[in-house]
Every structure is written in structure tokens, then in C-alpha cells.
Design an enzyme around this catalytic site. Structure first.
Site, mmCIF file in Angstrom:
data_model
loop_
_atom_site.group_PDB
_atom_site.id
_atom_site.type_symbol
_atom_site.label_atom_id
_atom_site.label_comp_id
_atom_site.label_asym_id
_atom_site.label_seq_id
_atom_site.Cartn_x
_atom_site.Cartn_y
_atom_site.Cartn_z
ATOM 1 N N ARG A 1 0.796 -1.226 0.000
ATOM 2 C CA ARG A 1 0.000 0.000 0.000
ATOM 3 C C ARG A 1 0.825 1.271 0.000
ATOM 4 N NH1 ARG A 1 -2.519 -3.957 1.689
ATOM 5 N NH2 ARG A 1 -0.548 -4.415 2.696
ATOM 6 N N THR A 2 1.806 1.326 0.890
ATOM 7 C CA THR A 2 2.481 2.613 1.092
ATOM 8 C C THR A 2 3.243 3.007 -0.169
ATOM 9 O OG1 THR A 2 2.675 1.949 3.390
ATOM 10 C CG2 THR A 2 3.925 3.882 2.720
ATOM 11 N N LYS B 1 26.053 -3.324 -0.855
ATOM 12 C CA LYS B 1 27.530 -3.280 -0.906
ATOM 13 C C LYS B 1 28.079 -2.538 0.311
ATOM 14 C CE LYS B 1 27.039 -1.829 -5.377
ATOM 15 N NZ LYS B 1 27.524 -1.075 -6.527
ATOM 16 N N HIS C 1 4.758 5.166 11.858
ATOM 17 C CA HIS C 1 4.326 5.107 10.444
ATOM 18 C C HIS C 1 3.287 6.229 10.300
ATOM 19 C CE1 HIS C 1 3.232 3.796 6.557
ATOM 20 N NE2 HIS C 1 2.979 2.520 6.771
HETATM 21 N N1 CP Z 1 -0.137 -0.408 5.975
HETATM 22 C C1 CP Z 1 1.030 -0.545 5.326
HETATM 23 O O1 CP Z 1 2.044 0.103 5.646
HETATM 24 O O2 CP Z 1 1.003 -1.445 4.308
HETATM 25 P P1 CP Z 1 2.264 -1.839 3.419
HETATM 26 O O3 CP Z 1 3.273 -2.486 4.363
HETATM 27 O O4 CP Z 1 1.746 -2.782 2.394
HETATM 28 O O5 CP Z 1 2.830 -0.590 2.838
#
Ligand code: CP
Length: 309
Positions: A54-55, A84, A138
Site C-alpha cells: 500500500r504505502t 555493498k 508510520h
Molecule cells: N499499511 C502498510 O504500511 O502497508 P504496506 O506495508 O503494504 O505498505
């Protein structure tokens, strides 16, 4: 409120007026083809050192939809020069030479701050957006979560929410708790096994901000009492001992029968991905709001990119 050129490191950066402004703009930018030229001539680098559906895809779609371009390394740990031995700081400096903003996902808790501070020290004013770093934050997921609550409820105050699951490792739950602390009349009920309880730094923050919260190990006691349930997967990759993960996984699985016990009108949120903790049949129930939440990630990230760039 002007956040032009600013890095986005943690959810605490956002205050209610800024959130309202951002979300009003996200309302305008809803949909997958808003066909704007807001980012025309701007380029964004996507540095993803951890897996993402998603992100990364929503950030890339957001840039594309706003008329900008992007550079993307979807497995930077393996296919950038990190493999590396290159330091994150140097990779960030390289991306800053090519792009106007960096979207960073990384396994280290402080990666976004490290990259942003390093660029500032070099007087290289390219903002870094934390797209999920380590166990702690997040912030753009929390923006999509709160935006969805606002969409479903018509407001961002006076509601109850249970935050359930692996709260020790869930950066999305932590960022959401920080955002919720900005609003009045919110009751948070944390539900987790003792070993996976929410961090004491979060409970201390909530106490300092007069947020009503409690902690429980008993989902059955909480499920019918709240307007929203926010659940997350148990994060296998963040356990040091796999036997510990095996013992704990499945402790709060949402079956159809369990979801039916939610408060009438209650909604089930999940940042996704789901790894068995929500039964497949729940996808089709009216309580499930997690696809709406993921779709909202696109408009919120468009609004955020517009404000920063
Ligand atoms: N919710 C979320 O961060 O999903 P992804 O890890 O798929 O980006």
C-alpha cells in the site's frame, strides 16, 4: 499552516488545524485519477528497504496522479548499494541529488530522522517522509486511519476505539495513538497479550495529554463497547524468538462470529496486510472498513505531498 519543505518523521508533528487542512485537501483529491499538474516538474524518490504494498504503490500513484515523476527502489536492502555496505545517509544524499523529496521505509526505528538530520547538516534541503520505520512510527498510515474515522463518523473527536493486537511492534498503532491524543473526548482501549503491550512511552504521552485509556487482555470484554476496533497483525519479522511468535499469533483472530459482536454501527479498521488474523469472510461484512482505509491512503498522501512540495 505551512509544512512546505518539512520532513515528516513522527505523528506528533501534526496538530488539529493542520490535520483538518490536510484532510479537507484530501477530500478534494479523492479518487485514483484526479489528473492534476500540482507536482509537474517535481520528482520524488521512493527508498523502500522493507516490503510494502500500500504505502509504496499509493505514494507512487499519488506522485503520478499529481503530474510528478518518481524514482523507486522497492527492495533497497538488496538492489541499492546498501547491499555493498553503503550507509543510509549516503544513499539518502544520492537520492536528494536526483529528487525533491524522499519517501523512506526502513527496518531501523530512527532511519527517517537519521536521513533527514544528515541532509540538513549538509544543507541539502530535501524533505524525508517516514513511510514506516522500525517498530516506532508510520505517520502517513495514521493519517489515512484518522482520515477514515473522520469520513465514517463525520468528526475526529468524541468516540471510542480499541487498539488491538501486537502493540509492542505495531508502528501504525503507536502513530495513531499519538494522533488521537490531539482530540477531545476520545477513549482508547488497548487490548494485547501482556508480552505485546503498548509502549510505556505512549501511555505516558496519553497521560500527559489527558487522554482516557485503559489496557486489557480480554477482547471479549471490550469488543461490544467501542465505535472502532483497530487491529493489526502479529509482526513475525520483529520477534527475536520465533517460538514466542508461534505462541502468541492467533490470540486475537477476528472471525465472522466475533465481528458480529461489535457495537451496532461499529467499524473494523486494520492498516493491512492481514496475515490470517481477520477471517476472509469478514471482508464482505459491513463492519469491515480496511479497504476504504487503504484507498484513503492515496488521497491523504496526495494532499501531504502537495503541502510539502
Ligand atoms: N499499511 C502498510 O504500511 O502497508 P504496506 O506495508 O503494504 O505498505
Amino acid at each position: 499552516m505551512d509544512i512546505r519543505g518539512q520532513s515528516i518523521i513522527e505523528a506528533q508533528q501534526f496538530h488539529p488545524e493542520l490535520l483538518e487542512e490536510l484532510f479537507e485537501r484530501a477530500d478534494d483529491l479523492q479518487g485514483k485519477h484526479s489528473n492534476r499538474s500540482i507536482l509537474c516538474g517535481r520528482r520524488v524518490a521512493m527508498l523502500f528497504y522493507e516490503a510494502s504494498t500500500r504505502t509504496r504503490l499509493s505514494f507512487e500513484t499519488a506522485v503520478d496522479d499529481l503530474g510528478g515523476t518518481f524514482l523507486s527502489t522497492e527492495n533497497a536492502a538488496e538492489f541499492s548499494s546498501a547491499a555493498k555496505g553503503e550507509r543510509l545517509e549516503h544513499t539518502a544524499r544520492m537520492a536528494a541529488g536526483y529528487a525533491d523529496a524522499i519517501v523512506l521505509r526502513h527496518p531501523a526505528d530512527n532511519a527517517a530522522a537519521v536521513a533527514s538530520d544528515y541532509l540538513e547538516k549538509l544543507r541539502c534541503h530535501v524533505p524525508v517522509i517516514n513511510a514506516g520505520c522500525g517498530k516506532l512510527q508510520h505517520p502517513t498510515q495514521a493519517l489515512a486511519d484518522l482520515y477514515t474515522i473522520r469520513q465514517l463518523l463525520g468528526r475526529m473527536d468524541n468516540f471510542s476505539i480499541a487498539i488491538v493486537g501486537d502493540l509492542a511492534h505495531a508502528r501504525t498503532s503507536r502513530s495513531l495513538a499519538y494522533l488521537l491524543a490531539k482530540f477531545h473526548g476520545i477513549r482508547i482501549r488497548f487490548v494485547a497479550p501482556e508480552e505485546l503491550a503498548i509502549g510505556r512511552d505512549i501511555t505516558a504521552y496519553l497521560t500527559r495529554h489527558d487522554v482516557v485509556y485503559d489496557e486489557s487482555h480480554d477482547l471479549a470484554e471490550v469488543i461490544g463497547s467501542v465505535d472502532f476496533i483497530y487491529t493489526t497483525r502479529v509482526q513475525q519479522e520483529r520477534f527475536e524468538k520465533q517460538e514466542e511468535y508461534e505462541r502468541i499469533k492467533g490470540c486475537f483472530d477476528f472471525t465472522r462470529e466475533l465481528v458480529k459482536k461489535m457495537k451496532p454501527g461499529g467499524k473494523l479498521l486494520h492498516p493491512l496486510p492481514i496475515n490470517g488474523e481477520v477471517a476472509a469472510e469478514v471482508d464482505f461484512m459491513s463492519q469491515a472498513a480496511y479497504f476504504q482505509q487503504a484507498d484513503n491512503g492515496l488521497s491523504v498522501r496526495k494532499a501531504l505531498l502537495e503541502m510539502i512540495l
